[in-house]
Design a protein around this motif. Structure first.
Motif, PDB file in Angstrom:
ATOM      1  N   LYS A  69       2.949  12.257  39.468  1.00 12.80           N
ATOM      2  CA  LYS A  69       2.869  12.757  37.934  1.00 12.80           C
ATOM      3  C   LYS A  69       1.670  13.764  37.755  1.00 12.80           C
ATOM      4  O   LYS A  69       1.870  14.809  36.994  1.00 12.80           O
ATOM      5  CB  LYS A  69       2.113  11.497  37.278  1.00 12.80           C
ATOM      6  CG  LYS A  69       1.958  11.790  35.722  1.00 12.80           C
ATOM      7  CD  LYS A  69       1.403  10.330  35.091  1.00 12.80           C
ATOM      8  CE  LYS A  69       1.340  10.554  33.621  1.00 12.80           C
ATOM      9  NZ  LYS A  69       0.751   9.155  32.937  1.00 12.80           N
ATOM     10  N   LYS A  70       0.696  13.864  38.598  1.00 17.25           N
ATOM     11  CA  LYS A  70       0.009  15.139  38.648  1.00 17.25           C
ATOM     12  C   LYS A  70       0.686  16.147  38.573  1.00 17.25           C
ATOM     13  O   LYS A  70       0.361  17.344  38.128  1.00 17.25           O
ATOM     14  CB  LYS A  70      -1.352  14.883  39.393  1.00 17.25           C
ATOM     15  CG  LYS A  70      -2.320  16.108  39.636  1.00 17.25           C
ATOM     16  CD  LYS A  70      -3.486  15.775  40.801  1.00 17.25           C
ATOM     17  CE  LYS A  70      -4.339  16.984  40.849  1.00 17.25           C
ATOM     18  NZ  LYS A  70      -4.873  16.920  41.918  1.00 17.25           N
ATOM     19  N   HIS A  71       1.356  16.280  39.949  1.00 18.14           N
ATOM     20  CA  HIS A  71       2.187  17.638  40.549  1.00 18.14           C
ATOM     21  C   HIS A  71       2.958  17.794  39.479  1.00 18.14           C
ATOM     22  O   HIS A  71       3.374  19.123  39.330  1.00 18.14           O
ATOM     23  CB  HIS A  71       2.864  17.296  41.895  1.00 18.14           C
ATOM     24  CG  HIS A  71       1.657  17.125  42.961  1.00 18.14           C
ATOM     25  ND1 HIS A  71       2.045  16.487  43.940  1.00 18.14           N
ATOM     26  CD2 HIS A  71       0.431  17.286  42.992  1.00 18.14           C
ATOM     27  CE1 HIS A  71       1.013  16.744  44.927  1.00 18.14           C
ATOM     28  NE2 HIS A  71       0.062  17.066  44.253  1.00 18.14           N
ATOM     29  N   GLU A  72       3.853  16.790  38.807  1.00 16.66           N
ATOM     30  CA  GLU A  72       4.838  17.157  37.718  1.00 16.66           C
ATOM     31  C   GLU A  72       4.235  17.919  36.808  1.00 16.66           C
ATOM     32  O   GLU A  72       4.734  19.149  35.973  1.00 16.66           O
ATOM     33  CB  GLU A  72       5.550  16.073  37.492  1.00 16.66           C
ATOM     34  CG  GLU A  72       6.520  15.512  38.331  1.00 16.66           C
ATOM     35  CD  GLU A  72       6.966  14.260  38.152  1.00 16.66           C
ATOM     36  OE1 GLU A  72       6.722  13.632  37.152  1.00 16.66           O
ATOM     37  OE2 GLU A  72       8.091  13.599  38.517  1.00 16.66           O
ATOM     38  N   LYS A  73       3.086  17.488  36.267  1.00 13.40           N
ATOM     39  CA  LYS A  73       2.278  18.242  35.292  1.00 13.40           C
ATOM     40  C   LYS A  73       1.956  19.621  35.426  1.00 13.40           C
ATOM     41  O   LYS A  73       1.879  20.477  34.982  1.00 13.40           O
ATOM     42  CB  LYS A  73       0.902  17.481  34.883  1.00 13.40           C
ATOM     43  CG  LYS A  73       0.323  17.781  33.623  1.00 13.40           C
ATOM     44  CD  LYS A  73      -0.875  16.728  33.348  1.00 13.40           C
ATOM     45  CE  LYS A  73      -1.561  17.061  32.027  1.00 13.40           C
ATOM     46  NZ  LYS A  73      -2.592  16.100  31.739  1.00 13.40           N
ATOM     47  N   GLU A  74       1.166  19.782  36.798  1.00 12.84           N
ATOM     48  CA  GLU A  74       0.986  21.222  37.073  1.00 12.84           C
ATOM     49  C   GLU A  74       1.978  22.045  37.198  1.00 12.84           C
ATOM     50  O   GLU A  74       2.065  23.248  36.870  1.00 12.84           O
ATOM     51  CB  GLU A  74       0.266  21.123  38.640  1.00 12.84           C
ATOM     52  CG  GLU A  74      -1.063  20.337  38.527  1.00 12.84           C
ATOM     53  CD  GLU A  74      -1.554  20.131  40.047  1.00 12.84           C
ATOM     54  OE1 GLU A  74      -0.850  20.455  40.751  1.00 12.84           O
ATOM     55  OE2 GLU A  74      -2.921  19.988  40.286  1.00 12.84           O
ATOM     56  N   MET A  75       3.378  21.419  37.746  1.00 13.32           N
ATOM     57  CA  MET A  75       4.486  22.260  37.882  1.00 13.32           C
ATOM     58  C   MET A  75       4.919  22.898  36.534  1.00 13.32           C
ATOM     59  O   MET A  75       5.367  23.826  36.256  1.00 13.32           O
ATOM     60  CB  MET A  75       5.494  21.536  38.605  1.00 13.32           C
ATOM     61  CG  MET A  75       6.898  22.348  38.820  1.00 13.32           C
ATOM     62  SD  MET A  75       6.374  23.618  40.125  1.00 13.32           S
ATOM     63  CE  MET A  75       7.680  23.250  41.047  1.00 13.32           C
ATOM     64  N   ALA A  77       3.079  23.262  33.939  1.00 14.65           N
ATOM     65  CA  ALA A  77       2.162  24.265  33.498  1.00 14.65           C
ATOM     66  C   ALA A  77       2.626  25.647  34.142  1.00 14.65           C
ATOM     67  O   ALA A  77       2.180  26.815  33.452  1.00 14.65           O
ATOM     68  CB  ALA A  77       0.859  23.732  33.760  1.00 14.65           C
ATOM     69  N   MET A  78       2.937  25.444  35.406  1.00 15.19           N
ATOM     70  CA  MET A  78       3.096  26.779  36.110  1.00 15.19           C
ATOM     71  C   MET A  78       4.378  27.418  35.544  1.00 15.19           C
ATOM     72  O   MET A  78       4.689  28.569  35.453  1.00 15.19           O
ATOM     73  CB  MET A  78       3.349  26.465  37.641  1.00 15.19           C
ATOM     74  CG  MET A  78       2.169  26.595  38.345  1.00 15.19           C
ATOM     75  SD  MET A  78       2.296  26.157  39.854  1.00 15.19           S
ATOM     76  CE  MET A  78       1.124  24.773  40.531  1.00 15.19           C
ATOM     77  N   LYS A  79       5.613  26.452  35.154  1.00  9.88           N
ATOM     78  CA  LYS A  79       6.837  27.263  34.606  1.00  9.88           C
ATOM     79  C   LYS A  79       6.512  27.784  33.474  1.00  9.88           C
ATOM     80  O   LYS A  79       6.988  28.999  33.118  1.00  9.88           O
ATOM     81  CB  LYS A  79       7.694  25.838  34.412  1.00  9.88           C
ATOM     82  CG  LYS A  79       8.450  25.504  35.875  1.00  9.88           C
ATOM     83  CD  LYS A  79       9.345  24.550  35.677  1.00  9.88           C
ATOM     84  CE  LYS A  79       9.973  23.892  36.875  1.00  9.88           C
ATOM     85  NZ  LYS A  79      11.057  22.943  36.753  1.00  9.88           N
ATOM     86  N   GLU A  81       3.681  29.227  32.432  1.00 12.53           N
ATOM     87  CA  GLU A  81       2.860  30.477  32.596  1.00 12.53           C
ATOM     88  C   GLU A  81       3.929  31.244  33.128  1.00 12.53           C
ATOM     89  O   GLU A  81       3.710  32.550  32.854  1.00 12.53           O
ATOM     90  CB  GLU A  81       1.855  30.077  33.825  1.00 12.53           C
ATOM     91  CG  GLU A  81       0.547  30.583  33.444  1.00 12.53           C
ATOM     92  CD  GLU A  81      -0.403  30.136  34.730  1.00 12.53           C
ATOM     93  OE1 GLU A  81      -0.532  30.714  35.635  1.00 12.53           O
ATOM     94  OE2 GLU A  81      -1.131  29.115  34.449  1.00 12.53           O
TER      95      GLU A  81
END
Length: 97
Positions: A69-75, A77-79, A81
């Motif tokens: 879940k954390k990695h999906e959220k970070e991903m 945000a990166m997309k 950005e």
């Protein structure tokens, strides 16, 4: 009174298992060592010989789900950005005459 085995003897016994591929039980019987002692010696030996190797980590299913879940959220945000940066790049590279 029993004499404690020195480090050289421990390393010798472990090398028979690790390098020659012999069974711990066989080596234990030959050298009159318990398998549990030999197992501890083997663990210590491998940590001394390969200190740079990372230890294996085990995660519970709930920990894996939380990390996912954390990695999906970070991903996400990166997309977002990345899209903003693409739009900015197009805006600044246009000719503004």
């Amino acid at each position: 009174m029993k004499k404690r085995p020195d480090q050289e003897f421990k390393d010798y016994a472990v090398k028979l298992v690790v390098e020659e591929g012999r069974k711990m039980t066989d080596v234990g019987h030959e050298l009159n060592i318990s398998s549990s002692s030999l197992g501890r010696w083997k663990k210590d030996y491998l940590e001394r010989v390969n200190p740079s190797e990372e230890k294996e980590t085990h995660y519970t299913p709930s920990e894996v789900a939380a990390m996912k879940k954390k990695h999906e959220k970070e991903m996400a945000a990166m997309k977002t950005e990345n899209e903003i940066l693409k739009k900015a790049m197009h805006y600044f590279t246009k000719d503004h005459e």
